[in-house]
Enzyme design. Sequence first.
Site, PDB file in Angstrom:
ATOM      1  N   ASP A   1     -19.493 -34.660 -62.553  1.00 37.40           N
ATOM      2  CA  ASP A   1     -20.397 -34.099 -61.427  1.00 37.40           C
ATOM      3  C   ASP A   1     -21.591 -35.099 -61.060  1.00 37.40           C
ATOM      4  OD1 ASP A   1     -18.985 -31.865 -61.679  1.00 37.40           O
ATOM      5  OD2 ASP A   1     -20.623 -30.533 -62.119  1.00 37.40           O
TER       6      ASP A   1
ATOM      7  N   SER B   1     -27.208 -40.075 -66.756  1.00 33.67           N
ATOM      8  CA  SER B   1     -27.042 -41.308 -66.351  1.00 33.67           C
ATOM      9  C   SER B   1     -25.997 -41.411 -65.207  1.00 33.67           C
ATOM     10  CB  SER B   1     -26.855 -42.275 -67.438  1.00 33.67           C
ATOM     11  OG  SER B   1     -26.905 -43.610 -67.222  1.00 33.67           O
TER      12      SER B   1
ATOM     13  N   HIS C   1     -15.028 -37.176 -67.739  1.00 35.83           N
ATOM     14  CA  HIS C   1     -13.496 -36.928 -67.694  1.00 35.83           C
ATOM     15  C   HIS C   1     -12.741 -38.249 -67.182  1.00 35.83           C
ATOM     16  CE1 HIS C   1     -13.697 -32.610 -68.876  1.00 35.83           C
ATOM     17  NE2 HIS C   1     -14.946 -33.037 -68.632  1.00 35.83           N
TER      18      HIS C   1
END
Length: 280
Positions: free
Chosen positions: A88, A246, A145
């Site tokens: 995200d 980050s 992911h």
Amino acid sequence: MTQDKLFSLIQYPLPHHLISRLSGLVADSRAAWFKDPFIKWFIRRYGVDMSQAQEPDPTAYNCFNDFFTRALRDDARPIGDGMVSPADGFLSQFGDVEHGTLIQAKGQRYSVTSLLGGDTRRANPFRQGSFATVYLSPKDYHRVHMPVTGTLREMTYVPGRLFSVNLATADQVPRLFARNERLVCIFDTEFGPLAMVLVGAMIVAAIETVWAGQITPRSKHIQTTRFDKPITLAKGAEMGRFKLGSTVILCFGQNVDFRNDLGIDDSPVSMGQTLGDLSR
């Protein structure tokens, strides 16, 4: 002098690693009188959507780090077709790697060789490929992911500074992503080589991977681990996480056909969202 420029200049003399390690100790506190109000304040301050979390109760987490790296419901992030977003966040830059360089921000470029730890052997397969940079903001889901299925070949820890990483500092700090502490993971995929770079930042206490646990801090020297036994992760599978947020940079050895409706800087993306297509 702009506010963004002043903010970036103030960071140069700061003890980045000391600040980050102290922040990590605070984030690991299990004292309910501290961690529960802190987590609730953070949710309000940054507008965190807890309805998507497997555990929506803020007080159920043992510490702030557990809350920050929370798992989502199984149906919260469907995995799209093609190459998908690893996290995200905001898609801050993407496109082709031109003559071995990537775009950091308008007027700012850095080399793929420096990003991947200064090893030309490691960087050469990506010099004419494509890249995408995803910035994770405080409110985002902070597990990373796989954008495609890949088999881990090697992992390189690259020491460095810990400048704050956001859209403002990307505009102001030259070679930001090639200066900060980072973890470079090289995968073999059916589409060719893939480099996933997890970039550390100010108050990022650690980076973790699913195969080796917590990685940073390790040393003041570049350290490479090669894997003889296959570690294969499917598209959409978790590969790592940030203890505080980050940036993730993807580098592909070939050109990606990115979606036409993607923007940069202010373009939000979700983990599993289709970013483009790769051809064999």
